[in-house]
Design an enzyme around this catalytic site. Sequence first.
Site, PDB file in Angstrom:
ATOM      1  N   PRO A 181       0.952  -1.077  -0.621  1.00  0.00           N
ATOM      2  CA  PRO A 181       0.329  -0.011  -0.288  1.00  0.00           C
ATOM      3  C   PRO A 181       0.883   0.712   0.561  1.00  0.00           C
ATOM      4  O   PRO A 181       2.041   1.053   0.312  1.00  0.00           O
ATOM      5  CB  PRO A 181      -0.461  -0.124   1.314  1.00  0.00           C
ATOM      6  N   GLY A 182       0.483   2.284  -0.718  1.00  0.00           N
ATOM      7  CA  GLY A 182       1.031   3.027  -0.558  1.00  0.00           C
ATOM      8  C   GLY A 182       2.267   3.576  -1.735  1.00  0.00           C
ATOM      9  O   GLY A 182       2.960   4.824  -1.823  1.00  0.00           O
ATOM     10  N   VAL A 183       2.122   2.998  -2.366  1.00  0.00           N
ATOM     11  CA  VAL A 183       3.703   3.026  -3.016  1.00  0.00           C
ATOM     12  C   VAL A 183       3.187   3.665  -4.870  1.00  0.00           C
ATOM     13  O   VAL A 183       3.344   3.739  -5.975  1.00  0.00           O
ATOM     14  CB  VAL A 183       3.884   1.762  -3.881  1.00  0.00           C
ATOM     15  N   LYS A 240       0.097   2.571  -6.931  1.00  0.00           N
ATOM     16  CA  LYS A 240      -0.390   2.023  -7.657  1.00  0.00           C
ATOM     17  C   LYS A 240      -1.772   2.338  -8.377  1.00  0.00           C
ATOM     18  O   LYS A 240      -1.931   2.251  -9.858  1.00  0.00           O
ATOM     19  CB  LYS A 240      -0.883   0.694  -6.774  1.00  0.00           C
ATOM     20  N   THR A 241      -2.101   3.533  -7.911  1.00  0.00           N
ATOM     21  CA  THR A 241      -3.727   3.786  -7.800  1.00  0.00           C
ATOM     22  C   THR A 241      -3.623   5.354  -9.047  1.00  0.00           C
ATOM     23  O   THR A 241      -4.624   5.236  -9.883  1.00  0.00           O
ATOM     24  CB  THR A 241      -4.813   3.516  -6.951  1.00  0.00           C
ATOM     25  N   SER A 245      10.727 -18.678   3.255  1.00  0.00           N
ATOM     26  CA  SER A 245      12.119 -18.331   2.565  1.00  0.00           C
ATOM     27  C   SER A 245      12.990 -17.649   3.558  1.00  0.00           C
ATOM     28  O   SER A 245      13.948 -17.230   4.231  1.00  0.00           O
ATOM     29  CB  SER A 245      11.516 -17.371   2.159  1.00  0.00           C
ATOM     30  N   LYS A 285      13.209  -7.102   0.485  1.00  0.00           N
ATOM     31  CA  LYS A 285      13.640  -7.829   1.484  1.00  0.00           C
ATOM     32  C   LYS A 285      15.017  -7.115   1.761  1.00  0.00           C
ATOM     33  O   LYS A 285      16.122  -6.727   2.775  1.00  0.00           O
ATOM     34  CB  LYS A 285      14.090  -9.482   1.002  1.00  0.00           C
TER      35      LYS A 285
END
Length: 806
Positions: A368-370, A372-373, A711, A754
Amino acid sequence: MELENYDEFPQTIPLIIEDEIFLYPFMIAPLFLSNQENIKAVEYAMEHNTLVVVAVSKQGKEDKREEDSFYDVGVIGNIMRKVSLPDGKIKVLFQGLAKGRINDFAIEQPLFAKVDILENEVSSDESIKSVIDVLIENVKKLSKLNTKFPADLIKTIEENDDATRIADLISSVLKVKKDEAYKLFSQTSVEQRLLDIIEVIKKEIESFKIQKEITQKVNSKIEKTHKDYFLKEQIKAIQKELGADNQKDEEIKSYKKRLKKIKKFMDKEGYKETKKQIEKLSRMNPDSPDASLLQTYVEQVLDIPFGQYADEKISVAAVEEQLNKDHYSLKKPKERISEYFAVKQMLEQRNLEDLKSKGTVLCFVGPPGVGKTSLANSISKALQRPLVRVALGGMEDVNELRGHRRTYVGAMPGRLVKGLIDAKKMNPVMVLDEIDKLGANHRGDPTAVMLEILDPEQNHEFRDLYLNFPIDLSQIIFVSTANDVRRIPAPLRDRMEFIEISSYTPNEKYHIAKDYLIPQELEKHGLKRSEVALSKTTIDLIISKYTREAGVRNLRRVFAKLFRKVVRQILMDDSIKKVSINTKNIKEYLDNPIFEIDPADKKNSIGIANGLAWTSVGGDVLKTEAIKLKGKGILSVTGNLGEVMKESSRISYSVVKVLIDNGALLIDNEIIPKFPKEEEEKIIVNPSEVYKRYDIHLHIPEGATPKDGPSAGITMALTIASVLSEKAIKSDVAMTGELTLSGKVLPIGGLKEKLIAAYKAKMKKALIPRKNFERDLDEIPDEVKDAMEIKPVDVIEDVLKEALVL
């Protein structure tokens, strides 16, 4: 009381300036006075038993007491009575005695004026009598037109022989402006004054005649309107009884006209269905319950923008320009979006329109918040097409997308059709937000409908259940967003191409904050850039200590919080012109810091390893801990782990046992618990006894947070190996990778997030699977690669060699 009782004129007497009306001789009138000069003039006159002169102020100069602020002719009289009123006002009873001309004026308190009697010039009696007869005739005409005209005035003037008194009486009831009233008041020629009054009355008569005509016309128009209204209501009632309704006929005509207009753009089946429903509506009684439902259907269909398209041609240059303007970094996502629209532009230029609508659907994936929309918003701006957002999060009812059948109460079209109606174009940019959060239950599976919507081979004939005919969705540019691809069903994943938008590095967040967030928030809060000082050090501190996210949404909220306090500070203290926020005073504006990731420990520890994990909000560093207790070789695992990680822990334990058995992991004989006989005889115990005589407790904090994923194998194996061999793990080494039973390290996903987490935690070295090293390292930001050593590992022995303090 006559003037003979007073001194001869001219004389200097107190002056009262009245704002509203001209008083006439022989009138006894109340005056309400609030002006201090007027009140003092009254008090002086009563105290010294003198006359006063009452003049009238000129238009616009009511509050002034200076020369040329009042008319130079007034009424001389005396004060008969005075009564004090609240708020310092007084009421006096004034008796007019004669007209006077003001020759001089002294600004004192009270005001004084030098006044002389205004004498009238009298003409011959015959001439005056003729004029009075004409005057009385006109006054009678006026009284018939003006209902407010005093009824007894005509009788009074007919019985009076004094021409001056007659003129005064009539002048006192005429509604004229101050200048005109002064002209009548100050006229010394009696005959001329009577003629002027006749002229004024004639104008009044004409004015009243016009008013009467207008009133009659308005009344007749109102009567006609009422009459028309009642007739129309009667016609409606009659038509209702006969089953006919003109309004309904007009609406049906309008629907048919609109349908004819869009006929060539509609599917044949759609046109046939809509026409059929309009005909059905025309036969129905308007009061029927089904009529309103059917009318709603017809209006919804006709509101769909058939044939309406955004004419702007696709331009990859415009798309790139808008993306670079709205977003910092995101190099690879921008490239892929540009390529996507480059293909569409080429197909458009070469008139391959049928292929243009058969491209893949882009899906932006990331925490969230990167952005996209907002990437979809930028695409909409660049293409100059309307943006439609369909929120899919938590949607379980398939009819939300496909529409409800009209047999159900409250039926409505699906969200896609509603989106087209709202956009008013058939080719908008449609954002399918949070496609990974679609749900399924007894009301159907919305993901199955999405398969049809996103399939270029099917969506040109998408059938909405409410419309009951196919509709073309192929011209829509679909863009979807998701946080976790794994939650999207495989068939639906196959319809889309995923563009991964990873976490931002601290340096990227700084530039986004400086170039985008701070200017935008300053504007939202009405602040100028010069009014707030924020240094790079302060912004970096806010990024590292006050936000915990992969994107910048919370960072925007922090700046909004800062600027709200700054606005209040500036408004509360006018002397503040600029507010400086620095590392010393930031706690005055924000709460205590929230550390995103704990930094690397300075001390090497046994049984504590730094594992790298991927979460839906970005990467994180998980401390994996283990202790050994005397026992029988039992492994217990805690930390709210999923099945995959539980299996990884068992595999890791088995791999470590094999390493001990093969001698790859050396165990000091002194750390193995011995039985009394072994102690006494100083027997060298087999190293394998170390895992047979100890129980291992493996824990991954925090316990309340669910964790799963393939992982953590090498991290858990290293932790177990450390605690069994009592060798410390380097505190500045982080790692990620899954293990096989043979000890090989398998590749993992989410490497960028990561490694960014390891960089934020100030790790000096990161161990990653070799395949990831060869395949994904070019996606890692340079600042991360420059800040720490990234080493590939093939087998668990490589991990032990790099991470254990041997």
